[in-house]
Design an enzyme around this catalytic site. Structure first.
Site, PDB file in Angstrom:
ATOM      1  N   ASP A 231       0.869  -1.160   0.000  1.00 37.25           N
ATOM      2  CA  ASP A 231       0.000   0.000   0.000  1.00 37.25           C
ATOM      3  C   ASP A 231       0.927   1.237   0.000  1.00 37.25           C
ATOM      4  OD1 ASP A 231      -2.331   1.699   0.702  1.00 37.25           O
ATOM      5  OD2 ASP A 231      -1.293   1.843   2.628  1.00 37.25           O
TER       6      ASP A 231
ATOM      7  N   ASP B 126      -0.026   5.177   0.912  1.00 37.01           N
ATOM      8  CA  ASP B 126      -0.215   6.147   2.000  1.00 37.01           C
ATOM      9  C   ASP B 126      -0.267   5.460   3.351  1.00 37.01           C
ATOM     10  OD1 ASP B 126      -0.404   8.623   0.567  1.00 37.01           O
ATOM     11  OD2 ASP B 126      -2.355   8.001  -0.151  1.00 37.01           O
TER      12      ASP B 126
ATOM     13  N   ASP C 205      -1.987  -0.766   5.731  1.00 40.22           N
ATOM     14  CA  ASP C 205      -2.239  -0.122   7.022  1.00 40.22           C
ATOM     15  C   ASP C 205      -3.718   0.026   7.369  1.00 40.22           C
ATOM     16  OD1 ASP C 205      -2.810   1.802   5.105  1.00 40.22           O
ATOM     17  OD2 ASP C 205      -2.074   3.458   6.328  1.00 40.22           O
TER      18      ASP C 205
HETATM   19  O1  LIG Z   1      -6.746   7.220   0.239  1.00 38.67           O
HETATM   20  C1  LIG Z   1      -5.829   7.373  -0.578  1.00 38.67           C
HETATM   21  O2  LIG Z   1      -5.820   8.312  -1.388  1.00 38.67           O
HETATM   22  C2  LIG Z   1      -4.689   6.416  -0.707  1.00 38.67           C
HETATM   23  O3  LIG Z   1      -4.590   5.503   0.249  1.00 38.67           O
HETATM   24  P1  LIG Z   1      -3.679   4.180   0.161  1.00 38.67           P
HETATM   25  O4  LIG Z   1      -2.366   4.517  -0.521  1.00 38.67           O
HETATM   26  O5  LIG Z   1      -3.501   3.908   1.615  1.00 38.67           O
HETATM   27  O6  LIG Z   1      -4.494   3.188  -0.591  1.00 38.67           O
HETATM   28 MG   LIG Z   2      -2.805   3.175   3.350  1.00 33.63          MG
END
Ligand SMILES: O=C(O)COP(=O)(O)O
Ligand SMILES: [Mg+2]
Length: 226
Positions: free
Chosen positions: A12, A14, A174
């Site tokens: 993942d 973010d 996460d």
């Molecule tokens: O919500 C977002 O824009 C991205 O979130 P993620 O990288 O944790 O999938």
């Molecule tokens: Mg994430």
């Protein structure tokens, strides 16, 4: 005993590979300020990340007592993408240990991908900025035409790109969306403590929760199928 498992680690983005919340927080507050709304606190914004930027915008406007209709949401989303484009790597940093684990897995011949609900363009720009793109053979963003996490489609798209099957891979994430997508795809999921989740990380249903990416290699070795 297969000492070549996993053949791929899907990350993942973010809250897992990068700590992007401060830039998303700054950007959403600029967006809200244009309408005389906000600001929201960093913890508030952290709790809204994980289901894509459009969901973040929708949740932010609800949180300040100004829910948007569908057309307004489209407009504010476009505006947010423009603002965020100037804030991709102002305050954003790699998660501790991210560079090291990516380099180590690469050295071991493990393939890697990113499956993120963040749109493709900012995702690629951020990965380029931090020099991670050369290590990632599949980067699937939230607007890549497949359904977002918690659907399994992004994982399947990444595996397809890598020429692998679900039994070859593990997801590191996460959030509830990450666990949901991994379960739906039939791959194990490791959750990272300290990411962005509105539900306590020990309760999101991951196979294992790790304190940091420095623990990932040992954790993977312990999960290897016999
Ligand atoms: O919500 C977002 O824009 C991205 O979130 P993620 O990288 O944790 O999938
Ligand atoms: Mg994430």
């Amino acid at each position: 005993m297969s000492d070549t498992w996993p053949r791929a680690v899907l990350f993942d983005l973010d809250g897992t590979l990068i700590d992007s919340a401060p830039d998303l927080h700054a950007s959403i507050n600029i967006l809200l300020m244009r309408r005389g709304l906000g600001p929201l606190s960093l913890p508030d914004v952290v709790s809204m990340i994980g289901n894509g930027v459009k969901k973040l915008v929708e949740r932010a406007f609800i949180a300040v007592g100004h829910p948007l209709d569908a057309d307004e949401l489209d407009l504010e989303y476009e505006a947010m993408i423009g603002i965020y484009a100037d804030h991709l790597t102002v305050l954003t940093v790699l998660t501790p240990g991210a560079r090291e684990i990516v380099e180590e897995l690469h050295a071991q011949g493990v393939l890697m991908g990113v499956v993120t609900n963040k749109p493709q363009m900012p995702t690629e720009a951020i990965l380029d900025h931090f020099g991670l793109s050369p290590y990632l053979d599949a980067v699937i963003g939230g607007d890549s035409g497949v359904e977002k996490k918690p659907a399994p489609d992004m994982i399947f798209a990444a595996l397809d790109r890598l020429g692998l099957r679900p039994e070859d891979a593990v997801l590191v994430g996460d959030s509830v969306a990450d666990v949901g997508s991994a379960r739906a795809a039939g791959i194990p999921v490791i959750a990272l403590r300290g990411g962005y989740t509105s539900v306590p990380v020990d309760e999101i249903g991951a196979d294992i929760v790790i304190d940091g990416l420095a623990d990932l290699l040992a954790t993977l070795a312990g999960m290897r199928p016999a």
